[in-house]
Scaffold this motif. Sequence first.
Motif, short mmCIF file in Angstrom:
data_model
loop_
_atom_site.label_atom_id
_atom_site.label_comp_id
_atom_site.label_asym_id
_atom_site.label_seq_id
_atom_site.Cartn_x
_atom_site.Cartn_y
_atom_site.Cartn_z
N LEU A 282 0.71 -1.08 0.17
CA LEU A 282 0.00 0.09 0.39
C LEU A 282 0.69 1.29 0.01
CD1 LEU A 282 -3.16 -0.94 2.62
CD2 LEU A 282 -3.31 -0.18 0.26
N SER A 283 1.81 1.46 0.71
CA SER A 283 2.96 2.55 0.51
C SER A 283 3.62 2.50 -0.78
CB SER A 283 4.52 2.18 1.61
OG SER A 283 4.70 3.14 1.62
N ARG A 284 3.99 1.45 -1.55
CA ARG A 284 4.65 1.91 -2.55
C ARG A 284 3.70 2.00 -3.23
NH1 ARG A 284 4.12 -1.26 -6.96
NH2 ARG A 284 3.25 -2.75 -5.74
N LEU A 285 2.03 1.63 -3.57
CA LEU A 285 1.14 2.43 -4.18
C LEU A 285 0.82 4.17 -3.83
CD1 LEU A 285 -1.41 -0.66 -4.69
CD2 LEU A 285 0.06 -0.53 -6.04
N GLY A 286 0.91 4.42 -2.75
CA GLY A 286 0.45 5.27 -2.58
C GLY A 286 -1.03 5.93 -1.97
N LYS A 287 -1.15 7.09 -1.73
CA LYS A 287 -1.98 7.02 -1.01
C LYS A 287 -3.74 7.52 -1.97
CE LYS A 287 0.05 10.55 2.83
NZ LYS A 287 0.17 11.40 3.06
N PRO A 288 -5.01 7.22 -1.97
CA PRO A 288 -5.42 7.47 -2.58
C PRO A 288 -6.01 8.99 -2.79
CG PRO A 288 -6.51 7.24 -0.25
CD PRO A 288 -5.27 6.71 -0.33
N ILE A 289 -6.12 8.95 -3.57
CA ILE A 289 -6.76 10.60 -4.66
C ILE A 289 -7.57 11.33 -3.23
CG2 ILE A 289 -7.23 11.61 -6.37
CD1 ILE A 289 -6.33 9.72 -8.37
N ALA A 290 -7.78 12.54 -3.34
CA ALA A 290 -8.46 13.28 -2.22
C ALA A 290 -9.92 13.18 -3.77
CB ALA A 290 -8.14 14.24 -2.06
N SER A 291 -10.99 13.70 -2.97
CA SER A 291 -12.58 13.72 -3.98
C SER A 291 -12.08 15.34 -4.12
CB SER A 291 -13.53 13.32 -3.30
OG SER A 291 -13.72 14.07 -2.28
N ASP A 292 -12.20 16.03 -3.38
CA ASP A 292 -12.25 17.78 -2.95
C ASP A 292 -11.14 18.63 -3.81
OD1 ASP A 292 -10.87 19.21 -0.45
OD2 ASP A 292 -10.85 16.48 -0.34
N ALA A 293 -11.11 19.53 -4.43
CA ALA A 293 -10.66 20.29 -5.57
C ALA A 293 -9.40 20.64 -3.51
CB ALA A 293 -10.87 21.40 -5.20
N GLY A 295 -8.39 19.07 -1.42
CA GLY A 295 -7.67 18.47 -1.66
C GLY A 295 -6.68 17.56 -2.05
N LYS A 296 -6.41 17.83 -3.54
CA LYS A 296 -6.12 17.12 -5.05
C LYS A 296 -4.98 18.12 -4.73
CE LYS A 296 -9.87 15.21 -8.08
NZ LYS A 296 -10.42 14.69 -6.98
N LEU A 297 -5.30 19.04 -4.91
CA LEU A 297 -4.34 20.48 -4.70
C LEU A 297 -3.11 19.84 -3.65
CD1 LEU A 297 -2.90 22.61 -6.10
CD2 LEU A 297 -4.56 24.31 -4.36
N TYR A 298 -3.73 20.11 -2.68
CA TYR A 298 -2.81 19.68 -1.47
C TYR A 298 -1.55 18.41 -1.85
CZ TYR A 298 -0.54 18.15 2.72
OH TYR A 298 -0.21 17.57 4.49
N MET A 299 -2.63 17.71 -1.98
CA MET A 299 -1.72 16.01 -2.63
C MET A 299 -0.89 16.18 -3.96
SD MET A 299 -3.55 12.52 -3.86
CE MET A 299 -3.23 11.26 -2.98
N ILE A 300 -1.03 17.23 -5.20
CA ILE A 300 -0.28 17.61 -5.87
C ILE A 300 0.91 18.81 -5.07
CG2 ILE A 300 0.18 19.04 -8.73
CD1 ILE A 300 -3.22 18.16 -8.71
N MET A 301 0.81 19.03 -4.25
CA MET A 301 1.64 19.66 -3.73
C MET A 301 2.50 19.01 -3.46
SD MET A 301 0.78 23.30 -4.25
CE MET A 301 2.02 24.48 -3.30
N GLU A 302 1.79 18.57 -1.79
CA GLU A 302 3.01 17.29 -1.59
C GLU A 302 3.93 16.39 -2.69
OE1 GLU A 302 3.48 16.77 2.25
OE2 GLU A 302 2.99 19.07 1.57
#
Length: 575
Positions: A282-293, A295-302
């Motif tokens: 699961l760590s290798r596959l990474g976190k699931p995609i956030a549903s809200d904008a 969350g998505k922006l934060y995920m991309i930034m991270e």
Amino acid sequence: MENLISLVNKLQRACTALGDHGEESALPTLWDALPAIAVVGGQSSGKSSVLESVVGKDFLPRGSGIVTRRPLVLQLHRIDEGREYAEFMHLPRKKFTDFVVNLTLVDLPGLTKVAVEGQPDSIVQDIENMVRSYIEKPNCIILAISPANQDLATSDAIKISREVDPKVERTFGVLTKIDLMDKGTNAVDILEGKSYKLQFPWIGVVNRSQADINKSVDMIAARRREREYFSSTPEYSHLAHRMGSEHLGKMLSKHLETVIKSRIPGLQSLISKTIAELESELSRLGKPIASDAGGKLYMIMEICRTFDQIFKEHLDGVRGGGEKVYGVFDNQFPAALKRLQFDKHLSMDNVRKIITEADGYQPHLIAPEQGYRRLVESSLVCIRGPAEATVDAVHSILKDLVHKAISETVELKQYPTLRVEVGSAAVESLERMRDESKKATLQLVDMECGYLTVEFFRKLPQDIEKGGNPTHSIFDRYNDSYLRRVGSIVLSYVNMVCASLRNSIPKSIVYCQVREAKRSLLDYFFADLGRKETRQLASLLDEDPAIMQRRASLAKRLELYRSAQVEIDAVAWAK
């Protein structure tokens, strides 16, 4: 001890709910590790009747031919009121009550020898393969059902059980239809283990006949008649205490509890190991995609910050690669300066040519200052080439480090579009930095060309020492000795400037390229991200649907195993 079987029942229900059966997984499955009793027998062996007698209820489908077409898992366990109930795992809301024992049974399709009309030719082998796949598992307890009115040597159940359990360490033999044997014959030799010895004693049962079933004779009456049969029949009276379906159920329940107890350490080890493997994947596959904008922006930034940090680690020597920049400054740039061969450019003939051309129609009065300037400038301008090449070499190294950092950023492997966008943005930033670096570096060279160090030239000889005659032709104005001295002075000055630029150019490149790359590699990309809409952000996180499905499946399995760990640890401590 009853909580052991209840524990296995609970884990099996969880496995079924989450689809953890192991058919398509390389990871070990909890289902395969759980002890269970599989019932094996031919189509005419009385297998279904034995199951119903043990359970004490009519619940199995009946008919001619193949009725049980797939393995059925039956769990018997107590409810809060103290009554027991059975539950098919394919019918989770329907409960059958009034049972005697705690058990988990797997009813397998009956073995057959011939395909009848309407059945495929492969049916015989298909059923055998299905049955074998269940009973060959080391945690499976085999309940082999054989009819007493047939030769034991032809028993399908005994034959296949012996193949997967040659030491008969986990096989229980059940002899049915004892009451239907020919007159003058009996099954004593089999029941006493003389005809075919098993590790556990054979158990004989007398099932309800079809007439009894048609008359709706209940299980209580059937069991009473069964007990009377064994106690009143002279051949079997000495074995009556261990005959019958009621004894069979209690004996299987006790044995299942013993097996489960012995398997608890192994189950704990398997669960701990599997949890670690699931967490790792699961760590290798990474976190699931956030549903809200947001969350998505934060995920991309991270993800971008992770990439940026890896890039910096390459430059700083944590991961390697940054030392190549110093290699350019320490080897490539000095070697390029040496290849310029200023001594050839300042040969006597070239010095004479440049000085005389600089004088023009009117010879200089004291010293050939314009000639000196032209000699210096024409030499120093050659440094522009190595300076630009050094900028390009560092740019190439930085690009390679960007590509390495992208390939080493695990999260970027999930999202191909984001990977491409981040790579393109990083390279574009490096190109802007390269252009600025070239301007700054070439300015250093141009500054040396535009303003000469006066103190150096105050040591030059006066014109009276030149040894020439102004009345002669301009092509013979200076003697060779003087021209050689002029060339030597200019060469010394050019070498002094080269030594200075050898230090200042790397500083300029580091300031404009390396430092800026560490400081603001993705600044333009981040600014552009802030202007994107939810749909555009989602397009950057275009994860492979197969990976999303795999992650969800692994998360469910991890939840199952963590729950199982808590349950088993609780039982182990209570024990």
